[in-house]
Every structure is written in C-alpha cells, then in structure tokens.
Design a protein around this motif. Structure first.
Motif, PDB file in Angstrom:
ATOM      1  N   GLY A   1       0.947  -1.093   0.030  1.00 46.33           N
ATOM      2  CA  GLY A   1      -0.064  -0.047   0.058  1.00 46.33           C
ATOM      3  C   GLY A   1       0.771   1.204   0.027  1.00 46.33           C
ATOM      4  N   GLN A   2       1.885   1.279  -0.483  1.00 46.38           N
ATOM      5  CA  GLN A   2       2.779   2.319  -0.577  1.00 46.38           C
ATOM      6  C   GLN A   2       4.022   2.066  -1.558  1.00 46.38           C
ATOM      7  N   ALA A   3       4.664   3.238  -1.922  1.00 47.04           N
ATOM      8  CA  ALA A   3       5.710   3.250  -2.812  1.00 47.04           C
ATOM      9  C   ALA A   3       6.934   4.013  -2.188  1.00 47.04           C
ATOM     10  N   SER A   4       8.209   3.435  -2.713  1.00 42.23           N
ATOM     11  CA  SER A   4       9.500   4.000  -2.101  1.00 42.23           C
ATOM     12  C   SER A   4       9.696   5.147  -2.752  1.00 42.23           C
ATOM     13  N   LEU A   5       9.165   6.370  -2.146  1.00 40.05           N
ATOM     14  CA  LEU A   5       9.392   7.656  -2.577  1.00 40.05           C
ATOM     15  C   LEU A   5       9.943   8.788  -1.436  1.00 40.05           C
TER      16      LEU A   5
ATOM     17  N   TYR B   1       7.270  11.241   0.010  1.00 38.59           N
ATOM     18  CA  TYR B   1       6.320  10.928  -0.747  1.00 38.59           C
ATOM     19  C   TYR B   1       6.266  11.369  -2.076  1.00 38.59           C
ATOM     20  N   ILE B   2       7.204  11.804  -2.828  1.00 36.84           N
ATOM     21  CA  ILE B   2       7.171  12.308  -3.995  1.00 36.84           C
ATOM     22  C   ILE B   2       8.289  11.679  -4.985  1.00 36.84           C
ATOM     23  N   PHE B   3       9.536  11.676  -4.653  1.00 33.83           N
ATOM     24  CA  PHE B   3      10.709  11.278  -5.908  1.00 33.83           C
ATOM     25  C   PHE B   3      11.028   9.986  -5.476  1.00 33.83           C
TER      26      PHE B   3
ATOM     27  N   VAL C   1      16.608  24.039  -9.998  1.00 30.93           N
ATOM     28  CA  VAL C   1      16.611  25.044  -9.157  1.00 30.93           C
ATOM     29  C   VAL C   1      16.817  24.568  -7.521  1.00 30.93           C
ATOM     30  N   ASN C   2      16.268  23.547  -7.209  1.00 33.99           N
ATOM     31  CA  ASN C   2      16.584  22.895  -6.013  1.00 33.99           C
ATOM     32  C   ASN C   2      16.943  21.531  -6.378  1.00 33.99           C
ATOM     33  N   LYS C   3      17.868  20.873  -5.180  1.00 32.56           N
ATOM     34  CA  LYS C   3      18.560  19.810  -5.470  1.00 32.56           C
ATOM     35  C   LYS C   3      18.036  18.527  -4.439  1.00 32.56           C
ATOM     36  N   LEU C   4      17.894  17.430  -4.640  1.00 34.95           N
ATOM     37  CA  LEU C   4      17.717  16.365  -3.823  1.00 34.95           C
ATOM     38  C   LEU C   4      19.038  15.834  -3.165  1.00 34.95           C
ATOM     39  N   PRO C   5      18.942  15.195  -1.854  1.00 31.40           N
ATOM     40  CA  PRO C   5      20.015  15.014  -1.289  1.00 31.40           C
ATOM     41  C   PRO C   5      20.683  13.750  -2.046  1.00 31.40           C
ATOM     42  N   PRO C   6      21.978  13.094  -1.677  1.00 32.32           N
ATOM     43  CA  PRO C   6      22.444  12.144  -2.277  1.00 32.32           C
ATOM     44  C   PRO C   6      21.349  10.729  -2.274  1.00 32.32           C
ATOM     45  N   PRO C   7      21.497   9.865  -3.219  1.00 32.55           N
ATOM     46  CA  PRO C   7      20.298   8.760  -3.122  1.00 32.55           C
ATOM     47  C   PRO C   7      20.528   7.894  -1.777  1.00 32.55           C
TER      48      PRO C   7
ATOM     49  N   ILE D   1      13.639   6.833   3.481  1.00 33.71           N
ATOM     50  CA  ILE D   1      12.553   6.069   2.965  1.00 33.71           C
ATOM     51  C   ILE D   1      12.276   4.675   3.979  1.00 33.71           C
ATOM     52  N   ASN D   2      13.494   4.150   4.102  1.00 31.02           N
ATOM     53  CA  ASN D   2      13.391   2.712   4.897  1.00 31.02           C
ATOM     54  C   ASN D   2      12.786   3.187   6.318  1.00 31.02           C
TER      55      ASN D   2
END
Length: 469
Positions: A285-289, A292-294, A333-339, A346-347
């Motif tokens: 019932g959920q996705a690894s985002l 909740y977005i990326f 314009v905005n950056k995400l943290p390292p994977p 997420i975990n």
C-alpha cells in the motif's frame, strides 16, 4: 526553451501541477483519460507507458505513449509528474464474503453509486464505515425500507461543526494545536481526542467506537449519521459471517437479515500500470518515494509522484505544496540529497516506528499535515518565519500561530509569494461567516477579551522559544 513536462491525471493534484509548472516557466501537457476537463490538457487520452529514453542517464527524458480515439501517439518530455492519486482501483474483496456468489440481489462498489433512488423500499447493506460508506447509508435511509451499516473496526464520527458553530478543521488545524499535540505523549493526545470526540457522540453507546484506539483512524465526517441511528433508520452491525441468496448473517449472531442490495464501500488500491516496477514499485500500500514524491534511485530526478499521501488535513494544499517543490527540482533550481540519504529516510518511514509523542501515524501514506507542508516549504524558502514575524508584524504572527492554518500562510513569502496573503489571513473569519450571518446581532464585548489577547501573546513567545531551543 522551456522544459516540457508530462502531467498524468487532471484531478486536484494534476491541476495544481499545471499551475505550478506555469508559475516556474515550464511547459506542461496534461493527459486525462476521462472527458470531464479540457483546454490546456489532452482529455480522453489514456497513458499507456512512461519509459526512460535511451540517453536517460544524460538527458533525464521520458517517452510517453498515449492512446486517443484508438490512435497511439508518442512524445518525448523532459520530466513527468504522475498525479493519479491513491483512489484509482476499486477494492472489492469478494473472497472475504462467503456465499456472495449465491446472492440473488444486487451488489456493487461504492464507486458505481450515483443516486439514492435505487434504494427506494429496499433493504440495504452498506459494508465499510469510511466517508463514502456513511454518506451512502445516510442517503439510502431516506428512501430504503431498512439500512444496515457494517463495520469491522469501527471509526470516529465527527461533525463538521465544532464548538460554538465553528468549522471543525479551522479550529483543529492550527499551528498552536499542532505544536500542542506533538509535544504531548501519544497516550495523552489519544485520550484528549477521544474525550473531545465523545463529547458530541458517545461512540460506545452507538456501537461505533474503534477497536484499535492506539493508532489514528481517519475521521468520518457526517453530521446526520447519529440522528439516523437513534431514530432507527440506520442500524450499525459487525462484519459479515455469511451471505445467503436473499439475506446475510452478521458475526456474533445466527439471525438472518433479508437484504436486497449490498454496497461495498471497501476503499481503493492504487497502481502505476504505465510505469515499470524498476521506476516505481508499489508494495504494502505504499511506494518507495522520498518525501512521498521522488523515486530515490533514478539517475536524474525528472519524475515526481504528486498526491500519493494521506495527510490529516486538506489534500488540495498538500498536493499543491508538493508540486511547488517538485517543479523546482524538475527545473533544476532545487537539489535532492544523495540517493543513500533518501533511501535511508524512506526505509525509516516504512518501519513505522511510533515516536511516542503526538499522534501515531502508523498506516501507510499517513502524515502530519502542518509538519509535512512546513518541511516542503522549507526547501523552497517559503515557510512562515514566526520569530521574524513577531518582531515586524505581531498581529499577523498571533493570527498565523493561533488561527486556522489556511493555505494563505503558504504564500506569505518565498517563490509564489502573494501580496494579498496577509489580508486574506486577517479576514478569513469574516468570509467564513459572511454567507450565513444574514441577521446581524449587536454583540456585547467579552470581559476576558483583553486577558485572552495577553495570554495568547505570552503563549506565542513560549512556543517560539521552544521551537528555537
């Protein structure tokens, strides 16, 4: 040249995503499989697949294949925003209802329900006590011979009208209330909320009280249900033991109840059939985002999922805030943290470990409305700064902290700032009651008004001190 963005779905999240793309100078194309909307988007277009281009590691582009009037089309986009939500596939668990195949009456999922006329002089069973189930049961009770509402776990039923006639969400959803809830131990918060909810309706007396009260269960908003129960128009029953040809047997009883129509208000599941599991995989019932977005593992952050969340608050401003941040990431314009950082978070969220303070959000996709939105606003420098506001505009600071946390607050500063936000915040109660306060009555001032203002100011100071401690 503006980046081209494919938006899948023209619901509230899709419309917000279109708006946010335009605000950031992107070029959105929205695909909607129904024919309800048109204009900027391509309606009656089914998205068949969204796949990475061969040079995705460099370009981050996607190939979107759609079907319109039995004709397949393909286009390349620089980014994709998936806005299909979590109410996509009706969940009809027929295997959990022994004998349903022998039932000679009519049964269907609540999604197929359109008008209460079908219930006239019928004996109706509604299975599921969410908002849809209770709404259908109440509507049916005005025409049906008898209505049963079956619930396995119970639920909290609340009125839209709070103390003194105020809208419940405008009173409940404030920064002060949110800070208070998150500062207290979970058992105390749960007890206080139960006590408040039961002041309006003793759920035990009505057979509604949830079995598991340690976890937050979505509130059921229904002003009429208690009245329909107490007048014998709706009967609350436990889960179903067995379905017969023209009747059902509820658990904890051997009596058969004649039934003509069964409505399964059993919720929905969601999936992304146009996306490969290597891009987004749905489990439990959920996705690894991330947030909740990326998806955290993509080489390029050019795909965002908008609206796949269940906040304890309005979904519309939540989806819009997600889109505001997402389009700035898609734009670069905005950056995400390292994977590795994103995957770790997420975990941790999937483990659903209660913090023992505040409300316990232990179900998939549940989140704290104000806390979550503030976090996203921080990423785009649009979160209201209460400390600064207290020094420059104390009246606004008090209203923002103690008043309704309306979406106007999210436009006070940062990208997308609206010059009319302050005035909208200061006059929101005037608009709330303008339409119903047709008879103007002279009100005498309260002797405690000045004291309350002073107390509110001191409480705000203490709150800000605790925040920055």
């Amino acid at each position: 040249m503006a980046k081209r963005v494919a938006i899948v779905g023209a619901g509230v999240s899709g419309l917000a995503s279109i708006k946010c793309c335009l605000e950031e100078g992107l070029e959105p194309t929205c695909f909607e499989r129904s024919d309800d909307l048109g204009g900027l988007w391509r309606f009656t277009s089914k998205v068949c697949s969204v796949t990475k281009c061969s040079d995705f590691a460099v370009s981050g582009q996607w190939e979107v294949v759609t079907m319109h009037e039995e004709k397949q089309e393909s286009a390349i986009f620089d980014a994709v925003m998936v806005c299909t939500g979590f109410l996509t596939n009706p969940y009809l668990p027929l295997d959990s209802f022994p004998g349903i195949n022998a039932f000679k009456g009519q049964y269907f999922h609540s999604r197929q329900y359109k008008h209460p006329d079908i219930f006239k002089d019928k004996r109706v069973l509604v299975i599921g006590m969410g908002n849809s189930g209770t709404d259908i049961a109440v509507e049916a009770s005005h025409l049906a011979e008898k209505v049963f509402l079956s619930t396995t776990g119970g639920g909290w039923v609340i009125s839209r009208i709070f103390d003194s006639g105020y809208p419940w969400d405008m009173v409940f959803m404030t920064r002060f209330q949110n800070m208070l809830r998150n500062s207290l131990p979970t058992p105390i918060v749960t007890w206080l909320m139960e006590r408040k909810i039961n002041n309006w309706l003793n759920h035990a007396n009505y057979g509604l009280i949830p079995e598991d009260r340690t976890q937050l269960k979505e509130f059921v908003l229904n002003d009429e249900l208690p009245g329909r129960i107490i007048t014998g128009k709706v009967f609350i029953r436990p889960s179903i033991k067995e379905v017969k040809e023209n009747s059902v047997i509820f658990n904890n009883t051997s009596k058969e109840e004649p039934i003509d129509i069964i409505v399964f208000a059993t919720g929905y599941t969601f999936a992304f059939p146009f996306l490969d599991e290597s891009v987004v995989k749905v489990e439990d019932g959920q996705a690894s985002l991330y947030k909740y977005i990326f998806p955290a593992h993509l080489q390029k952050p050019t795909l965002a999922i908008i609206g796949l969340i269940k906040p304890l608050g309005s979904m519309i401003p939540t989806g819009e805030t997600q889109a505001r941040w997402a389009v700035r990431v898609l734009k670069g314009v905005n950056k995400l943290p390292p994977p590795s950082v994103m995957i770790e978070e997420i975990n941790a969220r999937k483990e659903n470990k209660p913090s023992w303070f505040g409300l316990c959000y232990c179900k998939a996709l549940q989140s704290d409305y104000i806390t979550y939105i503030d976090e996203l606003l921080t990423y785009i420098n649009a979160k209201p700064n209460l400390f600064s506001m207290l020094l420059t505009d104390p009246h606004l600071a008090l209203t923002v902290f103690f008043g309704p946390c309306s979406p106007y607050q999210f436009r006070l500063t940062g990208p997308g700032k609206w010059e009319g936000a302050r005035n909208a915040i200061m006059t929101q109660w005037d608009r709330t009651f303008k339409v119903i306060k047709a008879r103007v009555v002279q009100e005498s001032p309260s002797p405690f008004e000045s004291f309350l203002k002073v107390f509110s100011f001191l409480a705000l100071l203490v709150a800000i001190f605790l925040i920055f401690l």
